[in-house]
Scaffold this active site. Structure first.
Site, PDB file in Angstrom:
ATOM      1  N   TRP A 145       0.849  -1.195   0.000  1.00  9.93           N
ATOM      2  CA  TRP A 145       0.000   0.000   0.000  1.00  9.93           C
ATOM      3  C   TRP A 145       0.886   1.246   0.000  1.00  9.93           C
ATOM      4  CZ3 TRP A 145      -1.555   3.066   4.670  1.00  9.93           C
ATOM      5  CH2 TRP A 145      -2.502   4.056   4.358  1.00  9.93           C
TER       6      TRP A 145
ATOM      7  N   TYR B  37      -5.018  -0.485  -4.689  1.00 10.03           N
ATOM      8  CA  TYR B  37      -3.709   0.121  -4.489  1.00 10.03           C
ATOM      9  C   TYR B  37      -3.144   0.575  -5.839  1.00 10.03           C
ATOM     10  CZ  TYR B  37      -3.716  -2.095   0.177  1.00 10.03           C
ATOM     11  OH  TYR B  37      -4.023  -2.508   1.449  1.00 10.03           O
TER      12      TYR B  37
ATOM     13  N   SER C 224     -11.518  -6.989   6.134  1.00  7.08           N
ATOM     14  CA  SER C 224     -10.600  -5.965   6.635  1.00  7.08           C
ATOM     15  C   SER C 224     -11.383  -4.810   7.222  1.00  7.08           C
ATOM     16  CB  SER C 224      -9.694  -5.463   5.503  1.00  7.08           C
ATOM     17  OG  SER C 224      -8.838  -4.426   5.949  1.00  7.08           O
TER      18      SER C 224
ATOM     19  N   PRO D 236       1.684  -1.610  11.710  1.00  5.73           N
ATOM     20  CA  PRO D 236       2.295  -1.867  13.020  1.00  5.73           C
ATOM     21  C   PRO D 236       3.258  -0.756  13.445  1.00  5.73           C
ATOM     22  CG  PRO D 236       3.326  -3.249  11.351  1.00  5.73           C
ATOM     23  CD  PRO D 236       2.131  -2.605  10.702  1.00  5.73           C
TER      24      PRO D 236
ATOM     25  N   ALA E 296       2.593   2.475  12.718  1.00  7.65           N
ATOM     26  CA  ALA E 296       1.814   3.721  12.736  1.00  7.65           C
ATOM     27  C   ALA E 296       2.345   4.697  11.693  1.00  7.65           C
ATOM     28  CB  ALA E 296       1.806   4.354  14.118  1.00  7.65           C
TER      29      ALA E 296
ATOM     30  N   ARG F 222       8.398   9.068   4.599  1.00 11.34           N
ATOM     31  CA  ARG F 222       7.061   9.057   4.017  1.00 11.34           C
ATOM     32  C   ARG F 222       6.390  10.410   4.148  1.00 11.34           C
ATOM     33  NH1 ARG F 222       2.890   4.184   5.112  1.00 11.34           N
ATOM     34  NH2 ARG F 222       4.424   3.223   3.747  1.00 11.34           N
TER      35      ARG F 222
ATOM     36  N   THR G  61      10.278   1.060   1.245  1.00  5.46           N
ATOM     37  CA  THR G  61      10.743   1.721   0.029  1.00  5.46           C
ATOM     38  C   THR G  61      12.176   1.316  -0.297  1.00  5.46           C
ATOM     39  OG1 THR G  61      11.472   3.650   1.316  1.00  5.46           O
ATOM     40  CG2 THR G  61       9.235   3.709   0.394  1.00  5.46           C
TER      41      THR G  61
ATOM     42  N   GLN H  30      15.101  -1.744   4.771  1.00  4.23           N
ATOM     43  CA  GLN H  30      13.966  -1.634   5.683  1.00  4.23           C
ATOM     44  C   GLN H  30      13.288  -2.989   5.853  1.00  4.23           C
ATOM     45  OE1 GLN H  30      11.765   1.407   3.544  1.00  4.23           O
ATOM     46  NE2 GLN H  30      12.303   2.967   5.056  1.00  4.23           N
TER      47      GLN H  30
END
Length: 340
Positions: free
Chosen positions: A21, A54, A151, A208, A210, A229, A288, A292
């Site tokens: 997403w 998405y 969901s 997870p 936030a 982000r 990204t 990570q």
């Protein structure tokens, strides 16, 4: 990488799930997306989550291309249907028409004959629930879907679906729910989690971290760091803007000594915290950059001590939101602490 059963079903998923997403087809180019997927596979991640909405389908295309050549049976692919994919009145929702058409389109974009988990992205008030469950069941019987999930459904909506499924037949029964869940946003704890534990429904949780706030990279009183982000393009800054605020950022920085004590990064601490909960089968991460993925995947198998868990609760205190009425749609409700 460790794996957990998806609720009471026979399907196993990786504790860390790779999701795309706001990344694939939107803020991350194909080369970087492929590198992230390869890093996920190298870390032992076998479960990948996406959705038809998405990047208006492009995220599924990019994921399918990145996984090309990987043995299909070694993967668990999950996607979703409900949110608008076009401008027409039938380009949304959980009608039989849209469910079947969207599934077929997702399969084409992903380059696969079936998905392991097909999820109702939100509850559709306009469509009779029986129509939706029968459409899902038809896809299961056709071999295009293995398991059914939802969901961001409320406990009442899940309960209604379970009651109807018991009347209609076992293949229509929900086995998984995908809610937002993290140290700050715990609205599933009062009602959704207890119901799902009783009924054998797994949680595969998103956000997870936030939106990256729990990584500790955002500092109170400072502009978002370059490359983050919040400083990026597209829709990402709008979404993360809902959870930024000096009050929460200050409190998050107080978690750093706890992460150090556990020998974890802040991101690993946050992910391990979500996986501590009985009834949660996996935590969805986005990325990204490949590093990570590698860092976050290392949270698999981590067990936090009761002392650290208690210290997290004490540190965050009144910033934690547990209001079950906010379960239905996180985007419709801005947490009180976000504006602080």
């Amino acid at each position: 990488m460790e794996h957990r059963a998806l609720g009471r079903s026979g399907l196993w998923v990786s504790e860390i799930i790779y999701g795309n997403w706001l990344t694939h087809g939107e803020s991350v180019d194909r080369a970087a997306a492929t590198a992230c997927v390869r890093a996920a596979l190298d870390a032992g991640i076998t479960t990948f989550d996406t959705a038809d909405v998405y990047a208006q389908g492009e995220a599924e295309v990019v994921l399918g291309e990145a996984l090309r050549g990987v043995r299909r049976e070694s993967l668990e692919l999950a996607t979703k249907v409900c949110l608008p994919t076009g401008t027409g009145p039938n380009d949304r929702g959980l009608s039989r028409k849209h469910v079947l058409e969207s599934c077929h389109a997702s399969l084409r974009r992903l380059g696969t004959d079936y998905v392991d988990l097909y999820q109702a992205h939100r509850f559709d008030q306009r469509t009779p629930l029986e129509e939706t469950l029968v459409a899902f069941d038809d896809l299961v019987r056709q071999g295009k879907v293995r398991y059914i999930g939802v969901s961001e459904w409320t406990a009442a909506q899940i309960s209604e679906a379970l009651t109807l499924a018991d009347e209609l037949g076992p293949t229509r029964r929900i086995v998984a729910n995908q809610p937002q869940y993290n140290m700050l946003w715990r609205v599933i704890e009062p009602e959704v989690l207890p119901l799902c534990r009783r009924e054998g429904i797994a949680q595969i949780v998103f956000q997870p971290l936030a939106q990256g706030v729990l990584t500790g990279k955002y500092l109170p009183g400072s502009a978002p760091p370059a490359g983050s982000r919040a400083a990026g393009a597209g829709r990402a800054p709008r979404f993360i803007g809902r959870v930024l605020g000096d009050a929460v950022l200050d409190r998050v920085q107080r978690l750093r000594p706890l992460a150090d004590q556990a020998g974890l990064t802040m991101a690993q601490l946050a992910i391990a915290w979500t996986l501590r909960t009985d009834g949660i089968s996996g935590a969805i991460i986005g990325a990204t950059r490949p590093e990570q993925v590698t860092e976050n995947a290392s949270a698999a198998g981590v067990h936090l001590t009761p002392e650290i868990l208690a210290a997290i609760d004490q540190t965050l205190g009144d910033l934690v939101d547990t209001d079950p009425t906010k379960t239905a749609d996180m985007f419709a409700v801005k947490p009180e602490w976000a504006a602080a």
